[in-house]
Design a protein around this motif. Sequence first.
Motif, PDB file in Angstrom:
ATOM      1  N   LEU A 121       9.204  11.482  -6.847  1.00 32.55           N
ATOM      2  CA  LEU A 121       8.336  10.428  -6.335  1.00 32.55           C
ATOM      3  C   LEU A 121       8.083   9.387  -7.416  1.00 32.55           C
ATOM      4  CD1 LEU A 121       6.470   9.100  -4.282  1.00 32.55           C
ATOM      5  CD2 LEU A 121       4.665  10.700  -4.993  1.00 32.55           C
ATOM      6  N   ARG A 122       7.805   9.836  -8.625  1.00 36.91           N
ATOM      7  CA  ARG A 122       7.557   8.895  -9.717  1.00 36.91           C
ATOM      8  C   ARG A 122       8.780   7.994  -9.935  1.00 36.91           C
ATOM      9  NH1 ARG A 122       4.147   8.254 -13.849  1.00 36.91           N
ATOM     10  NH2 ARG A 122       2.999  10.162 -13.324  1.00 36.91           N
ATOM     11  N   ALA A 123       9.965   8.578  -9.895  1.00 38.75           N
ATOM     12  CA  ALA A 123      11.175   7.784 -10.087  1.00 38.75           C
ATOM     13  C   ALA A 123      11.318   6.725  -8.997  1.00 38.75           C
ATOM     14  CB  ALA A 123      12.394   8.702 -10.108  1.00 38.75           C
ATOM     15  N   ASP A 124      10.994   7.082  -7.766  1.00 40.33           N
ATOM     16  CA  ASP A 124      11.074   6.130  -6.657  1.00 40.33           C
ATOM     17  C   ASP A 124      10.049   5.017  -6.822  1.00 40.33           C
ATOM     18  OD1 ASP A 124      11.899   4.976  -4.288  1.00 40.33           O
ATOM     19  OD2 ASP A 124      10.819   6.379  -3.008  1.00 40.33           O
ATOM     20  N   LEU A 125       8.838   5.375  -7.229  1.00 41.96           N
ATOM     21  CA  LEU A 125       7.788   4.362  -7.419  1.00 41.96           C
ATOM     22  C   LEU A 125       8.132   3.423  -8.582  1.00 41.96           C
ATOM     23  CD1 LEU A 125       4.679   6.653  -6.903  1.00 41.96           C
ATOM     24  CD2 LEU A 125       5.547   4.929  -5.302  1.00 41.96           C
ATOM     25  N   LEU A 126       8.745   3.946  -9.619  1.00 37.39           N
ATOM     26  CA  LEU A 126       9.206   3.101 -10.705  1.00 37.39           C
ATOM     27  C   LEU A 126      10.278   2.135 -10.214  1.00 37.39           C
ATOM     28  CD1 LEU A 126       9.397   5.798 -13.537  1.00 37.39           C
ATOM     29  CD2 LEU A 126       7.967   3.747 -13.596  1.00 37.39           C
ATOM     30  N   THR A 171       9.639  15.799  -2.343  1.00 35.49           N
ATOM     31  CA  THR A 171      10.052  17.141  -2.768  1.00 35.49           C
ATOM     32  C   THR A 171       9.298  17.566  -4.018  1.00 35.49           C
ATOM     33  OG1 THR A 171      11.924  16.191  -3.991  1.00 35.49           O
ATOM     34  CG2 THR A 171      12.351  16.984  -1.739  1.00 35.49           C
ATOM     35  N   ASP A 172       9.075  16.614  -4.939  1.00 37.65           N
ATOM     36  CA  ASP A 172       8.299  16.911  -6.140  1.00 37.65           C
ATOM     37  C   ASP A 172       7.831  15.600  -6.752  1.00 37.65           C
ATOM     38  OD1 ASP A 172      10.330  15.966  -8.170  1.00 37.65           O
ATOM     39  OD2 ASP A 172      11.471  17.621  -7.305  1.00 37.65           O
ATOM     40  N   ALA A 173       6.867  15.712  -7.654  1.00 41.92           N
ATOM     41  CA  ALA A 173       6.258  14.509  -8.224  1.00 41.92           C
ATOM     42  C   ALA A 173       7.232  13.726  -9.089  1.00 41.92           C
ATOM     43  CB  ALA A 173       5.023  14.893  -9.037  1.00 41.92           C
ATOM     44  N   ALA A 174       8.156  14.409  -9.743  1.00 43.49           N
ATOM     45  CA  ALA A 174       9.101  13.699 -10.605  1.00 43.49           C
ATOM     46  C   ALA A 174       9.966  12.736  -9.796  1.00 43.49           C
ATOM     47  CB  ALA A 174       9.968  14.697 -11.365  1.00 43.49           C
ATOM     48  N   VAL A 206      -0.627  20.009  -6.237  1.00 44.90           N
ATOM     49  CA  VAL A 206       0.809  19.881  -6.457  1.00 44.90           C
ATOM     50  C   VAL A 206       1.008  19.270  -7.848  1.00 44.90           C
ATOM     51  CG1 VAL A 206       2.907  18.699  -5.724  1.00 44.90           C
ATOM     52  CG2 VAL A 206       1.359  19.677  -4.011  1.00 44.90           C
ATOM     53  N   PRO A 207       1.758  19.913  -8.717  1.00 45.81           N
ATOM     54  CA  PRO A 207       1.890  19.422 -10.092  1.00 45.81           C
ATOM     55  C   PRO A 207       2.377  17.967 -10.150  1.00 45.81           C
ATOM     56  CG  PRO A 207       2.780  21.638  -9.926  1.00 45.81           C
ATOM     57  CD  PRO A 207       2.475  21.193  -8.525  1.00 45.81           C
ATOM     58  N   GLY A 208       1.627  17.149 -10.881  1.00 48.76           N
ATOM     59  CA  GLY A 208       2.024  15.775 -11.125  1.00 48.76           C
ATOM     60  C   GLY A 208       1.584  14.761 -10.106  1.00 48.76           C
ATOM     61  N   SER A 209       1.205  15.184  -8.922  1.00 48.52           N
ATOM     62  CA  SER A 209       0.897  14.221  -7.863  1.00 48.52           C
ATOM     63  C   SER A 209      -0.423  13.492  -8.098  1.00 48.52           C
ATOM     64  CB  SER A 209       0.875  14.919  -6.499  1.00 48.52           C
ATOM     65  OG  SER A 209       2.168  15.298  -6.105  1.00 48.52           O
ATOM     66  N   HIS A 210      -1.439  14.199  -8.549  1.00 48.88           N
ATOM     67  CA  HIS A 210      -2.731  13.551  -8.767  1.00 48.88           C
ATOM     68  C   HIS A 210      -2.635  12.486  -9.857  1.00 48.88           C
ATOM     69  CE1 HIS A 210      -5.687  16.513  -6.688  1.00 48.88           C
ATOM     70  NE2 HIS A 210      -4.519  16.485  -6.075  1.00 48.88           N
ATOM     71  N   GLU A 211      -1.812  12.757 -10.863  1.00 46.01           N
ATOM     72  CA  GLU A 211      -1.623  11.767 -11.918  1.00 46.01           C
ATOM     73  C   GLU A 211      -1.006  10.488 -11.358  1.00 46.01           C
ATOM     74  OE1 GLU A 211      -2.039  15.747 -13.703  1.00 46.01           O
ATOM     75  OE2 GLU A 211      -0.865  14.936 -12.037  1.00 46.01           O
ATOM     76  N   ALA A 241       0.848  -1.191   0.000  1.00 46.97           N
ATOM     77  CA  ALA A 241       0.000   0.000   0.000  1.00 46.97           C
ATOM     78  C   ALA A 241       0.881   1.237   0.000  1.00 46.97           C
ATOM     79  CB  ALA A 241      -0.926   0.006   1.217  1.00 46.97           C
ATOM     80  N   VAL A 242       0.334   2.320  -0.525  1.00 49.69           N
ATOM     81  CA  VAL A 242       1.012   3.614  -0.488  1.00 49.69           C
ATOM     82  C   VAL A 242       0.151   4.564   0.334  1.00 49.69           C
ATOM     83  CG1 VAL A 242       1.915   5.551  -1.826  1.00 49.69           C
ATOM     84  CG2 VAL A 242       2.101   3.217  -2.727  1.00 49.69           C
ATOM     85  N   VAL A 243       0.799   5.254   1.264  1.00 51.23           N
ATOM     86  CA  VAL A 243       0.117   6.149   2.200  1.00 51.23           C
ATOM     87  C   VAL A 243       0.635   7.568   1.975  1.00 51.23           C
ATOM     88  CG1 VAL A 243      -0.381   6.632   4.622  1.00 51.23           C
ATOM     89  CG2 VAL A 243      -0.059   4.254   3.857  1.00 51.23           C
ATOM     90  N   PHE A 244      -0.255   8.473   1.593  1.00 51.89           N
ATOM     91  CA  PHE A 244       0.120   9.842   1.257  1.00 51.89           C
ATOM     92  C   PHE A 244      -0.195  10.808   2.396  1.00 51.89           C
ATOM     93  CE2 PHE A 244      -0.253   8.018  -2.963  1.00 51.89           C
ATOM     94  CZ  PHE A 244       0.703   8.686  -3.708  1.00 51.89           C
ATOM     95  N   ASP A 245       0.665  11.795   2.548  1.00 52.47           N
ATOM     96  CA  ASP A 245       0.282  13.041   3.191  1.00 52.47           C
ATOM     97  C   ASP A 245      -0.573  13.804   2.179  1.00 52.47           C
ATOM     98  OD1 ASP A 245       0.261  15.338   4.843  1.00 52.47           O
ATOM     99  OD2 ASP A 245       2.110  16.088   3.929  1.00 52.47           O
ATOM    100  N   VAL A 246      -1.268  14.849   2.628  1.00 52.67           N
ATOM    101  CA  VAL A 246      -2.118  15.620   1.724  1.00 52.67           C
ATOM    102  C   VAL A 246      -1.508  16.988   1.412  1.00 52.67           C
ATOM    103  CG1 VAL A 246      -4.398  16.668   1.406  1.00 52.67           C
ATOM    104  CG2 VAL A 246      -4.209  14.392   2.432  1.00 52.67           C
ATOM    105  N   GLY A 247      -1.392  17.855   2.423  1.00 54.40           N
ATOM    106  CA  GLY A 247      -0.886  19.197   2.193  1.00 54.40           C
ATOM    107  C   GLY A 247       0.562  19.201   1.759  1.00 54.40           C
ATOM    108  N   ARG A 248       0.839  19.880   0.639  1.00 54.20           N
ATOM    109  CA  ARG A 248       2.166  20.039   0.043  1.00 54.20           C
ATOM    110  C   ARG A 248       2.710  18.754  -0.564  1.00 54.20           C
ATOM    111  NH1 ARG A 248       3.985  23.947   5.047  1.00 54.20           N
ATOM    112  NH2 ARG A 248       3.033  25.849   4.234  1.00 54.20           N
ATOM    113  N   VAL A 249       1.867  17.728  -0.622  1.00 52.66           N
ATOM    114  CA  VAL A 249       2.187  16.516  -1.373  1.00 52.66           C
ATOM    115  C   VAL A 249       1.166  16.331  -2.500  1.00 52.66           C
ATOM    116  CG1 VAL A 249       2.372  14.001  -1.280  1.00 52.66           C
ATOM    117  CG2 VAL A 249       3.382  15.383   0.542  1.00 52.66           C
TER     118      VAL A 249
END
Length: 209
Positions: free
Chosen positions: A198-203, A193-196, A95-100, A12-20
């Motif tokens: 995070l995406r790299a880590d998830l990949l 720090t940014d969606a890019a 936050v740009p890219g996070s919702h995607e 599972a992935v657990v997100f913070d909301v504000g600023r994430v």
Amino acid sequence: MSGDSVPAEIRAVVFDVGRVLVQWDMRHLFARLIDDPARLDWFMAHVVTEEWHFEHDAGRDLVEMVAARKAQFPGHDDLIDAYATRFLDTIPGNVPGSHEIVRELAARCVPLFAITNFASSFWSEFRASQPLFDLFGDIVVSGDVKLVKPDPEIFELASRRFGHRPGSMLFVDDNAANVAAARTLGWQVHHFTDAARLRADLLKRGLLG
């Protein structure tokens, strides 16, 4: 900074909301109401501060907070009232890219959860405007449970509610203290720090293709 290593399995992935997932800046509201930059700086540093707001996140009653602040800072009643009535104006956008990323994880059937420091009344108003959270199995809101990150108890409560071991969940948060608390309790972590990044880590972890 991403997680320290690639775990064998993340369930599972657990997100913070504000600023994430969404931007949050109280100055965004009060810059509309205070024209003078020096007065705005003073107001944000002394009257409606993030430290004071955090008390509401932790469950302090909003009416009591506002009344006490007005007594402490007379002459600012309308501005302090705006904190209570216009909180959504402190959220300028996503936050740009996070919702995607959230939608891609959901499409891959990755269970999604959130732990957020968010006052109950503000969360109710905000949540109604955000269909993205329909993709989440459960969301622990600090104002509801009267616990706030980085208190270990909120992470322990979340683990019980979400039904996964800490080590099988990836916790994503922008706050270093929250990330450190989760890591100490055995969670996998990503310091956002940014969606890019995070995406790299998830990949890397095999959660996105």
